[in-house]
Design a protein around this motif. Structure first.
Motif, PDB file in Angstrom:
ATOM      1  N   ASP A  46       0.842  -1.201   0.000  1.00  0.00           N
ATOM      2  CA  ASP A  46       0.000   0.000   0.000  1.00  0.00           C
ATOM      3  C   ASP A  46       0.878   1.252   0.000  1.00  0.00           C
ATOM      4  OD1 ASP A  46      -2.095   1.761   0.106  1.00  0.00           O
ATOM      5  OD2 ASP A  46      -2.620   1.344   2.202  1.00  0.00           O
ATOM      6  N   PHE A  47       1.576   1.486  -1.114  1.00  0.00           N
ATOM      7  CA  PHE A  47       2.487   2.627  -1.201  1.00  0.00           C
ATOM      8  C   PHE A  47       2.513   3.189  -2.625  1.00  0.00           C
ATOM      9  CE2 PHE A  47       5.055  -1.086  -2.295  1.00  0.00           C
ATOM     10  CZ  PHE A  47       5.789  -0.659  -3.383  1.00  0.00           C
ATOM     11  N   GLU A  48       2.975   4.413  -2.711  1.00  0.00           N
ATOM     12  CA  GLU A  48       3.236   5.061  -3.992  1.00  0.00           C
ATOM     13  C   GLU A  48       4.649   5.605  -3.978  1.00  0.00           C
ATOM     14  OE1 GLU A  48      -0.027   7.586  -5.574  1.00  0.00           O
ATOM     15  OE2 GLU A  48      -1.147   6.899  -3.805  1.00  0.00           O
ATOM     16  N   TYR A  69       7.157  -1.449 -10.794  1.00  0.00           N
ATOM     17  CA  TYR A  69       6.127  -0.883  -9.925  1.00  0.00           C
ATOM     18  C   TYR A  69       4.978  -0.243 -10.695  1.00  0.00           C
ATOM     19  CZ  TYR A  69       9.680  -1.630  -6.366  1.00  0.00           C
ATOM     20  OH  TYR A  69      10.611  -2.208  -5.537  1.00  0.00           O
ATOM     21  N   GLY A  70       5.111  -0.113 -11.987  1.00  0.00           N
ATOM     22  CA  GLY A  70       4.006   0.361 -12.826  1.00  0.00           C
ATOM     23  C   GLY A  70       3.318   1.608 -12.319  1.00  0.00           C
ATOM     24  N   ALA A  71       2.006   1.492 -12.090  1.00  0.00           N
ATOM     25  CA  ALA A  71       1.179   2.644 -11.717  1.00  0.00           C
ATOM     26  C   ALA A  71       1.466   3.173 -10.320  1.00  0.00           C
ATOM     27  CB  ALA A  71      -0.303   2.272 -11.838  1.00  0.00           C
ATOM     28  N   LYS A  72       2.259   2.447  -9.526  1.00  0.00           N
ATOM     29  CA  LYS A  72       2.647   2.971  -8.215  1.00  0.00           C
ATOM     30  C   LYS A  72       3.614   4.142  -8.367  1.00  0.00           C
ATOM     31  CE  LYS A  72       2.237  -1.329  -5.522  1.00  0.00           C
ATOM     32  NZ  LYS A  72       1.227  -0.832  -4.573  1.00  0.00           N
ATOM     33  N   GLU A 129       3.016  19.138  -3.290  1.00  0.00           N
ATOM     34  CA  GLU A 129       1.812  19.175  -4.116  1.00  0.00           C
ATOM     35  C   GLU A 129       1.274  17.775  -4.391  1.00  0.00           C
ATOM     36  OE1 GLU A 129       0.146  22.206  -6.166  1.00  0.00           O
ATOM     37  OE2 GLU A 129       0.459  22.241  -4.008  1.00  0.00           O
ATOM     38  N   ALA A 130       2.194  16.849  -4.705  1.00  0.00           N
ATOM     39  CA  ALA A 130       1.774  15.477  -4.984  1.00  0.00           C
ATOM     40  C   ALA A 130       1.129  14.842  -3.754  1.00  0.00           C
ATOM     41  CB  ALA A 130       2.978  14.658  -5.439  1.00  0.00           C
ATOM     42  N   LEU A 131       1.717  15.063  -2.592  1.00  0.00           N
ATOM     43  CA  LEU A 131       1.157  14.513  -1.360  1.00  0.00           C
ATOM     44  C   LEU A 131      -0.233  15.083  -1.085  1.00  0.00           C
ATOM     45  CD1 LEU A 131       4.357  14.624   0.852  1.00  0.00           C
ATOM     46  CD2 LEU A 131       3.044  12.561   0.355  1.00  0.00           C
ATOM     47  N   GLU A 132      -0.425  16.351  -1.366  1.00  0.00           N
ATOM     48  CA  GLU A 132      -1.707  17.004  -1.088  1.00  0.00           C
ATOM     49  C   GLU A 132      -2.800  16.590  -2.062  1.00  0.00           C
ATOM     50  OE1 GLU A 132      -2.702  18.814   1.342  1.00  0.00           O
ATOM     51  OE2 GLU A 132      -0.836  19.300   2.371  1.00  0.00           O
ATOM     52  N   VAL A 140       4.387   6.295   1.454  1.00  0.00           N
ATOM     53  CA  VAL A 140       5.017   6.911   0.290  1.00  0.00           C
ATOM     54  C   VAL A 140       6.523   6.715   0.366  1.00  0.00           C
ATOM     55  CG1 VAL A 140       5.191   9.164   1.424  1.00  0.00           C
ATOM     56  CG2 VAL A 140       5.183   9.037  -1.074  1.00  0.00           C
ATOM     57  N   VAL A 141       7.107   6.431  -0.788  1.00  0.00           N
ATOM     58  CA  VAL A 141       8.557   6.323  -0.917  1.00  0.00           C
ATOM     59  C   VAL A 141       9.018   7.424  -1.859  1.00  0.00           C
ATOM     60  CG1 VAL A 141      10.502   4.904  -1.666  1.00  0.00           C
ATOM     61  CG2 VAL A 141       8.520   3.821  -0.594  1.00  0.00           C
ATOM     62  N   CYS A 142       9.938   8.260  -1.406  1.00  0.00           N
ATOM     63  CA  CYS A 142      10.518   9.301  -2.256  1.00  0.00           C
ATOM     64  C   CYS A 142      11.891   8.819  -2.711  1.00  0.00           C
ATOM     65  CB  CYS A 142      10.653  10.611  -1.501  1.00  0.00           C
ATOM     66  SG  CYS A 142       9.085  11.412  -1.125  1.00  0.00           S
ATOM     67  N   ILE A 143      12.132   8.878  -4.016  1.00  0.00           N
ATOM     68  CA  ILE A 143      13.403   8.383  -4.540  1.00  0.00           C
ATOM     69  C   ILE A 143      13.874   9.277  -5.671  1.00  0.00           C
ATOM     70  CG2 ILE A 143      12.279   6.811  -6.176  1.00  0.00           C
ATOM     71  CD1 ILE A 143      14.582   4.837  -5.664  1.00  0.00           C
ATOM     72  N   ASP A 144      15.190   9.471  -5.756  1.00  0.00           N
ATOM     73  CA  ASP A 144      15.769  10.243  -6.840  1.00  0.00           C
ATOM     74  C   ASP A 144      15.720   9.457  -8.139  1.00  0.00           C
ATOM     75  OD1 ASP A 144      16.295  12.553  -5.499  1.00  0.00           O
ATOM     76  OD2 ASP A 144      18.441  12.201  -5.238  1.00  0.00           O
ATOM     77  N   ALA A 145      15.908  10.154  -9.235  1.00  0.00           N
ATOM     78  CA  ALA A 145      15.802   9.544 -10.552  1.00  0.00           C
ATOM     79  C   ALA A 145      17.035   8.730 -10.931  1.00  0.00           C
ATOM     80  CB  ALA A 145      15.556  10.624 -11.608  1.00  0.00           C
TER      81      ALA A 145
END
Length: 391
Positions: A46-48, A69-72, A129-132, A140-145
């Motif tokens: 249950d994460f994005e 992870y596709g749509a996640k 903004e994305a979180l809101e 949520v997992v934040c990761i660099d490109a």
């Protein structure tokens, strides 16, 4: 002047070995005091995944890794990119099943030289903004490109949930260590990651994990100052009463592989350190050891280090020798010939990058009209903050 120099020698005798040993023994110390290691838990899906991307799609280096992870995966971009950028990004998203979030309220994050800016609010505003407006998953997992992992993110989220954490840092491992510069950064990262067992709030923007609601609350109070933004998020989470931990989930990330790119990154990082350690001294009350070291020993003690260097003689040799011995002992199990250069590398950072960081902070603050002050106290009002408001 001689007395000052010898005071620096004495301080070095006491501080340097203790600091190095504490960093190296951090995992064992934490396990000993807490009586347990982080629980592995069961995988949680249950994460994005938030991936800020702007300037050029060429910066998105981990597409093959993210495909699983596709749509996640939520590619977060600004409203100031070129038509070609949006076209290419849409093609990548369609091919791999990713989603795109284009934050209309966020301008482009590119500097005047055409490269991604090393300051500015774009990246953190994208995350906020994305979180809101978009994220609906519990975590949520934040990761660099340019970062990847060997284990699936479901395991990381499962560990976060099993240990009752709201926010967590993870160890970063440089992926490109084929050069002397890469090897030196690998040693540097190794020490920094071990330190996070003691100070898990020192999260990294390259990758961290959190409960979405906790991350949302943190970003509503974030100053949006880019350099030091990741550590600021951890500090705010701690100040807001969230539980923070460090999870043994290695993440590979690219480090600068040229002197020019390294210098540009470290100059910006030094500016961020000055912002955190000097401009936010009110946090001394919350984390006195780290802020005394960063603000007093590192920053205010800079003239004393230069005095010691200028006076030379046995004082300088003793300091350098002691630092070298401590460095070799700590990194003995992963030693390479490049370890011999690590004391000089640390010396350059301490004597040169520290003062340049103060200058760079002023430049960033003036350019962005943002001093980067951290609002750590809880607001008396319980009303929801405007997610587009500036600090």
């Amino acid at each position: 002047m001689t007395q000052v120099a010898w005071w620096v020698v004495v301080l070095s005798f006491l501080v340097i070995p203790v600091v190095w040993v504490l960093i190296d023994r951090a995992p064992a110390l934490v396990a000993g005091f807490t009586g347990r290691k982080p629980s592995a838990g069961s995988p949680n899906e249950d994460f994005e995944i938030l991936v800020p991307i702007y300037g050029s799609v060429s910066y998105l280096e981990n597409v093959d890794y993210l495909r699983q992870y596709g749509a996640k995966v939520l590619l977060c971009t600004t409203n100031g990119e070129t038509a070609a950028f949006y076209r290419d990004l849409a093609g990548i998203a369609e091919k791999n099943g990713f989603r795109i979030y284009r934050a209309e309220a966020v301008a482009g994050g590119i500097g005047s030289d055409g490269r991604r800016a090393t300051s500015g609010a774009a990246r953190d505003m994208l995350v906020r903004e994305a979180l809101e407006h978009v994220v609906r998953a519990a975590y949520v997992v934040c990761i660099d490109a340019d970062s990847v992992t060997e284990r699936p993110f479901g395991e990381l989220v499962g560990m976060l949930a099993a240990n009752g954490y709201d926010f967590a840092s993870v160890p970063l491992v440089p992926s490109n260590t084929g050069t002397a510069l890469g090897q030196l950064q690998a040693y540097e990262y190794r020490s920094a990651m071990k330190l996070r067992h003691i100070a898990p709030w020192q999260v990294s923007g390259a990758c961290h994990v959190a409960r979405a609601e906790a991350h949302r609350a943190v970003m509503r109070r974030h100053s949006l100052f880019f350099q030091g933004n990741d550590v600021e998020a951890g500090l705010l989470a701690k100040a807001l009463g969230y539980r923070i931990g460090h999870l043994p989930f290695a993440v590979s990330t690219a480090v600068p592989d040229t002197v020019k790119s390294w210098y540009r990154q470290r100059l910006a990082w030094s500016g961020g350190e000055f912002r955190l350690f000097v401009m936010n001294l009110h946090l001394l009350v919350r984390h006195p050891v780290f802020w005394i070291y960063g603000a007093i020993v590192t920053t205010l003690g800079l003239p004393l280090r230069w005095v010691t260097l200028a006076t030379g003689g046995w004082a300088l040799l003793v300091i350098f020798g002691l630092h070298f011995v401590a460095t070799v002992c700590v990194h003995w199990r992963v030693r390479t010939p490049w370890l011999l250069l690590l004391p000089l590398y640390s010396l350059f950072n301490s004597l040169v990058m520290t003062p340049l960081g103060a200058i760079w902070y002023v430049r960033m603050a003036v350019a962005d009209r943002n001093a980067g002050f951290i609002r750590a106290r809880r607001s008396r009002s319980s009303r929801k903050l405007n997610p587009l408001a500036t600090a």
